[in-house]
Enzyme design. Sequence first.
Site, PDB file in Angstrom:
ATOM      1  CE1 TYR A 145      39.526  37.079  34.700  1.00 31.91           C
ATOM      2  CE2 TYR A 145      37.826  38.746  34.922  1.00 31.91           C
ATOM      3  CZ  TYR A 145      38.789  37.928  35.492  1.00 31.91           C
ATOM      4  OH  TYR A 145      39.000  37.975  36.848  1.00 31.91           O
ATOM      5  CG  ASP A 240      30.873  36.354  31.328  1.00 32.24           C
ATOM      6  OD1 ASP A 240      30.234  37.359  31.711  1.00 32.24           O
ATOM      7  OD2 ASP A 240      31.923  35.976  31.858  1.00 32.24           O
ATOM      8  CE  LYS A 268      32.926  44.133  34.678  1.00 33.24           C
ATOM      9  NZ  LYS A 268      34.198  44.600  35.121  1.00 33.24           N
TER      10      LYS A 268
HETATM   11  N1  PMP Z   1      33.010  38.030  33.212  1.00 35.21           N
HETATM   12  C1  PMP Z   1      33.325  39.122  32.513  1.00 35.21           C
HETATM   13  C2  PMP Z   1      32.946  39.192  31.064  1.00 35.21           C
HETATM   14  C3  PMP Z   1      33.977  40.188  33.132  1.00 35.21           C
HETATM   15  O1  PMP Z   1      34.284  41.286  32.411  1.00 35.21           O
HETATM   16  C4  PMP Z   1      34.293  40.105  34.495  1.00 35.21           C
HETATM   17  C5  PMP Z   1      35.012  41.234  35.232  1.00 35.21           C
HETATM   18  N2  PMP Z   1      35.730  42.099  34.470  1.00 35.21           N
HETATM   19  C6  PMP Z   1      33.947  38.935  35.180  1.00 35.21           C
HETATM   20  C7  PMP Z   1      33.300  37.922  34.519  1.00 35.21           C
HETATM   21  C8  PMP Z   1      34.242  38.791  36.645  1.00 35.21           C
HETATM   22  O2  PMP Z   1      33.476  39.674  37.368  1.00 35.21           O
HETATM   23  P1  PMP Z   1      33.946  40.153  38.827  1.00 35.21           P
HETATM   24  O3  PMP Z   1      35.169  40.981  38.637  1.00 35.21           O
HETATM   25  O4  PMP Z   1      32.766  40.898  39.347  1.00 35.21           O
HETATM   26  O5  PMP Z   1      34.216  38.901  39.612  1.00 35.21           O
END
Ligand code: PMP
Length: 431
Positions: A145, A240, A268
Amino acid sequence: MNPTTRSHELFERALQAMPGGVSSPVRAFRAVGGTPLFVDRAEGAHLTDVDGNTYLDFVMSWGPLILGHANPAVVDAVQTQTARGTTYGAPHVGELELAELVRACYPVAERVRFTSSGTEAAQSAIRLARAVTGRSRIVKFDGCYHGHCDAMLVAAGSGAITFGEPSSAGVPPEVAGLTSVCPLDDDDAIRSLMKQCGDEVAVIAIEPVPANNGLLLQRPAFLELLRDLADDHGALLLFDEVISGFRVGPGGAAAHYGIDPDLVAFGKILGGGLPCAAFGGTAEAMAHLAPLGKAYHAGTLSGNPLAMAAGLAQIGALQDGEVHAQLERLGARLQQGVEEVIAAHELPVRMVRLGSLFWFSFSSDEPPRRAADIPASCADVYAKFFHACLARGVHLAPSAYEVGFLSTAHTDDDIDRAVAVFGEALREAHA
Ligand code: PMP
């Protein structure tokens, strides 16, 4: 949930004001049934709901809170900054210091640009990769994701792997068609994709520690292959690290595996629990970003002073290695305890863990490395397990596919209590 609770009452009201009653879908408890808890307050490793029930928390706001809820140093930093102004819309020392700290942890991020969410960080990194390479195609992996930008809400196409299909309504097929989706852990699939269209690929994007669809720990050789294929075909490699960054160590998965990506997305932990994320990369790649270059990114609240203060307090605390050593010790204690229970009761479950990230794989088989290898039946068992934990005061994510997070606020006693509760709940779920 008992319909007379205050949480239930508030959720009924929320359904009239917000779609599904929530600000982000997984919070709605659809995957496990029941109605969500409305949180009143949180401190350390515990959440208290509006009905006065206190829970030992392993969601930790889905990852940001590596030092626990309302960590005193983070709270103090935010309070101090609040009195000096909440947003300036102009450069300030906090953002400079946090960018320097990120660079120190993560040498490959020679330049850092702040955003307000992980979605924006990933989206902007992709635009940058397209600008750097002059190419349009993106490669991502099934089960990873990267937030909810159109280019990443894509599933593997039904025929050839090359053209992805929208995984959300509202994503134009023309946009999804520019994203190719490969299985994780499949050397042949990514090799053959790159052979077929590698010269069109701007970026290979991956969660190096895939933690959004179970915890699908990858073979280091697979990540190395991606590095090699990106180099061979003139594409960039994007890690990511929105979850893994600063969590699997101060240098994230890149340091853990000893692989340098060209671009990185953070989120995060970086913001200490405030809305904050960032992307970074080599000075050369980042020079394509406005105002130096032609790839556009901006944000009213980018580099927000409160988020920078919280981030500095939290990332600053990770520098001497103590936090990660403590988290590894807690994680090992949890894993040992859970594995003893699993063995004693011959339960068809495995605990998958990397440092302070953990996940229950509801099968006795080797933990999966690909999303497609997670048995669909896990969702029903997990729903029972989840509610059995909640009834005993332990709060896990309301979905079988989400991981658990440890923080330094968890104590040995908390871990021992969790082991006991997980043991009872696993037996109940399999009864
Ligand atoms: N990339 C990863 C690996 C994530 O875990 C997340 C959120 N869980 C995101 C992108 C998106 O981040 P946000 O919810 O702050 O938009």
